[in-house]
Write a protein that holds these residues in place. Structure first.
Motif, PDB file in Angstrom:
ATOM      1  N   HIS A 155       0.843  -1.192   0.000  1.00 51.56           N
ATOM      2  CA  HIS A 155       0.000   0.000   0.000  1.00 51.56           C
ATOM      3  C   HIS A 155       0.884   1.250   0.000  1.00 51.56           C
ATOM      4  N   ILE A 156       0.577   2.207  -0.861  1.00 45.37           N
ATOM      5  CA  ILE A 156       1.319   3.462  -0.909  1.00 45.37           C
ATOM      6  C   ILE A 156       0.807   4.400   0.185  1.00 45.37           C
ATOM      7  N   VAL A 157       1.737   4.884   1.000  1.00 49.65           N
ATOM      8  CA  VAL A 157       1.402   5.807   2.083  1.00 49.65           C
ATOM      9  C   VAL A 157       2.247   7.064   1.924  1.00 49.65           C
ATOM     10  N   HIS A 158       1.598   8.228   1.968  1.00 45.07           N
ATOM     11  CA  HIS A 158       2.302   9.505   1.877  1.00 45.07           C
ATOM     12  C   HIS A 158       2.682   9.970   3.273  1.00 45.07           C
ATOM     13  N   LEU A 159       3.870  10.540   3.389  1.00 42.63           N
ATOM     14  CA  LEU A 159       4.372  11.057   4.653  1.00 42.63           C
ATOM     15  C   LEU A 159       4.609  12.555   4.504  1.00 42.63           C
ATOM     16  N   TYR A 160       3.928  13.338   5.321  1.00 44.46           N
ATOM     17  CA  TYR A 160       4.045  14.790   5.263  1.00 44.46           C
ATOM     18  C   TYR A 160       4.571  15.319   6.593  1.00 44.46           C
ATOM     19  N   ASP A 161       5.590  16.162   6.515  1.00 41.17           N
ATOM     20  CA  ASP A 161       6.099  16.858   7.695  1.00 41.17           C
ATOM     21  C   ASP A 161       5.359  18.186   7.773  1.00 41.17           C
ATOM     22  N   VAL A 162       4.540  18.348   8.798  1.00 44.60           N
ATOM     23  CA  VAL A 162       3.589  19.456   8.845  1.00 44.60           C
ATOM     24  C   VAL A 162       3.759  20.263  10.132  1.00 44.60           C
ATOM     25  N   ALA A 163       3.890  21.578   9.989  1.00 47.66           N
ATOM     26  CA  ALA A 163       3.922  22.485  11.140  1.00 47.66           C
ATOM     27  C   ALA A 163       2.481  22.847  11.471  1.00 47.66           C
ATOM     28  N   ILE A 164       1.963  22.298  12.572  1.00 44.25           N
ATOM     29  CA  ILE A 164       0.560  22.533  12.922  1.00 44.25           C
ATOM     30  C   ILE A 164       0.394  23.645  13.955  1.00 44.25           C
ATOM     31  N   LEU A 165       1.499  24.076  14.568  1.00 39.21           N
ATOM     32  CA  LEU A 165       1.468  25.227  15.468  1.00 39.21           C
ATOM     33  C   LEU A 165       2.687  26.086  15.185  1.00 39.21           C
ATOM     34  N   LYS A 166       2.481  27.372  14.981  1.00 42.29           N
ATOM     35  CA  LYS A 166       3.581  28.298  14.690  1.00 42.29           C
ATOM     36  C   LYS A 166       3.337  29.607  15.435  1.00 42.29           C
ATOM     37  N   GLU A 167       3.367  29.535  16.767  1.00 41.32           N
ATOM     38  CA  GLU A 167       3.128  30.722  17.582  1.00 41.32           C
ATOM     39  C   GLU A 167       4.402  31.557  17.694  1.00 41.32           C
ATOM     40  N   ALA A 168       4.222  32.865  17.864  1.00 41.32           N
ATOM     41  CA  ALA A 168       5.362  33.759  18.042  1.00 41.32           C
ATOM     42  C   ALA A 168       6.118  33.394  19.315  1.00 41.32           C
ATOM     43  N   ASN A 169       7.445  33.437  19.241  1.00 40.69           N
ATOM     44  CA  ASN A 169       8.325  33.169  20.383  1.00 40.69           C
ATOM     45  C   ASN A 169       8.141  31.759  20.958  1.00 40.69           C
ATOM     46  N   ALA A 170       7.766  30.816  20.109  1.00 45.62           N
ATOM     47  CA  ALA A 170       7.607  29.424  20.537  1.00 45.62           C
ATOM     48  C   ALA A 170       8.112  28.508  19.433  1.00 45.62           C
ATOM     49  N   LEU A 171       8.612  27.347  19.828  1.00 43.67           N
ATOM     50  CA  LEU A 171       9.050  26.374  18.844  1.00 43.67           C
ATOM     51  C   LEU A 171       7.847  25.875  18.055  1.00 43.67           C
ATOM     52  N   PRO A 172       7.959  25.764  16.736  1.00 43.02           N
ATOM     53  CA  PRO A 172       6.834  25.208  15.975  1.00 43.02           C
ATOM     54  C   PRO A 172       6.634  23.738  16.330  1.00 43.02           C
ATOM     55  N   LEU A 173       5.391  23.314  16.349  1.00 41.18           N
ATOM     56  CA  LEU A 173       5.087  21.904  16.575  1.00 41.18           C
ATOM     57  C   LEU A 173       4.969  21.229  15.214  1.00 41.18           C
TER      58      LEU A 173
END
Length: 321
Positions: free
Chosen positions: A262-280
């Motif tokens: 089965h073909i599975v796609h893998l995406y690296d996604v920034a779901i939180l990008k708050e100021a002065n905080a590490l992106p999740l």
């Protein structure tokens, strides 16, 4: 579980017992990877045992691994088939749980606030908080070996991932009109206060928002929000299943892998990008058949419902205050 060293038995995070009904089954998770899961999954589990290993997690060495339960996982580089097996005298007697675990290279330092535990399946949902104060709820893919090692006053290096039920591309011109007076006031006040403080939220932010007053008619006019570049995360509302989340974010990386044909796609996604905080950043796996848009690429914003996962392999040198 095997008794753990005394130093790990004290000051554990808050624990809540969950029934099998509360934590839910993995049927939907397997169906996210195969449209014929009832036939495919038993075959996958059988094939996976032949090349399985036992992850150590926080166990200091192999001798500290549990002796009454085994956590077996495949050596697939991106999607680990994991099985929790009860044993008696090194003889398997019962399959307690089986689930797909998405491997992610992205991590943050977190403190464990609470653990929702299902003793029947030896599974848990962790409620953790990052150094920036972000609260995340995720299924613990290594709980079967880490149970008993978690401490409340300790930070851990945790990697985050997700299994998507469906992903869609966010339209580049998607907007939302906010015309509720209370919502307008909150939005205008927040923007004005952050602008005054160079984008840094003051300690008394909520008090300043409540005290803020409009200065002209524009401050009370409806607000048009641009949703096309929004990064957001909402954990599940159902007790015991807060790991069933919704998210939207920007694709930072994309690749494909194959799982039992089965073909599975893998995406690296920034779901939180708050100021002065590490992106999740999550690594999100999505079966090709579950992609609404087949041509997703780096820079696109996507959204969808995911099964949020966490894996903890190490403590950090930081301690919680």
């Amino acid at each position: 579980m095997t008794a753990q060293p005394t130093e790990y038995a004290t000051a554990q995070p808050e624990q809540i017992r969950l029934s099998s009904e509360h934590i839910g089954s993995h049927g939907a998770h397997w169906h996210a990877l195969s449209q014929n899961a009832a036939v495919d999954v038993p075959k996958w589990l059988q094939q996976s045992v032949d090349n399985a290993s036992m992850p150590r997690g926080l166990c200091p060495d192999d001798h500290a691994l549990p002796t009454d339960n085994w956590l077996l996982q495949t050596d697939h580089p991106h999607i680990k088939i994991q099985q929790v097996i009860a044993v008696d005298g090194e003889q398997p007697i019962k399959l307690r749980s089986a689930y797909p675990a998405i491997h992610s290279p992205y991590w943050q330092d977190v403190q464990i606030q609470r653990i929702g535990i299902c003793d029947d399946t030896l599974e848990a949902v962790l409620h953790v908080e990052t150094q920036d104060g972000t609260r995340i709820h995720a299924f613990d893919t290594l709980y079967a070996v880490n149970a008993g090692y978690y401490q409340s006053a300790q930070f851990y290096r945790a990697s985050f991932s997700g299994l998507a039920y469906q992903l869609e591309k966010v339209s580049p011109d998607e907007t939302m009109l906010v015309d509720d007076p209370a919502a307008i006031r909150h939005h205008r006040a927040l923007n004005a206060i952050l602008a005054k403080h160079n984008g840094v939220a003051p300690a008394d932010l909520q008090a300043q928002i409540e005290a803020w007053q409009p200065t002209d008619a524009d401050d009370e006019a409806p607000v048009t929000l641009d949703l096309s570049k929004m990064a957001a995360y909402l954990f599940g509302e159902q007790f015991g299943q807060e790991d069933e989340a919704w998210c939207q974010g920007e694709i930072l990386g994309a690749q494909k892998t194959e799982l039992f044909g089965h073909i599975v796609h893998l995406y690296d996604v920034a779901i939180l990008k708050e100021a002065n905080a590490l992106p999740l950043v999550l690594r999100i796996a999505c079966a090709e058949s579950s992609l609404t848009t087949k041509t997703l690429q780096v820079g696109d914003y996507i959204r969808g419902n995911i099964w949020m996962q966490i894996a903890i392999y190490a403590m950090t040198s930081k301690s919680a205050p």
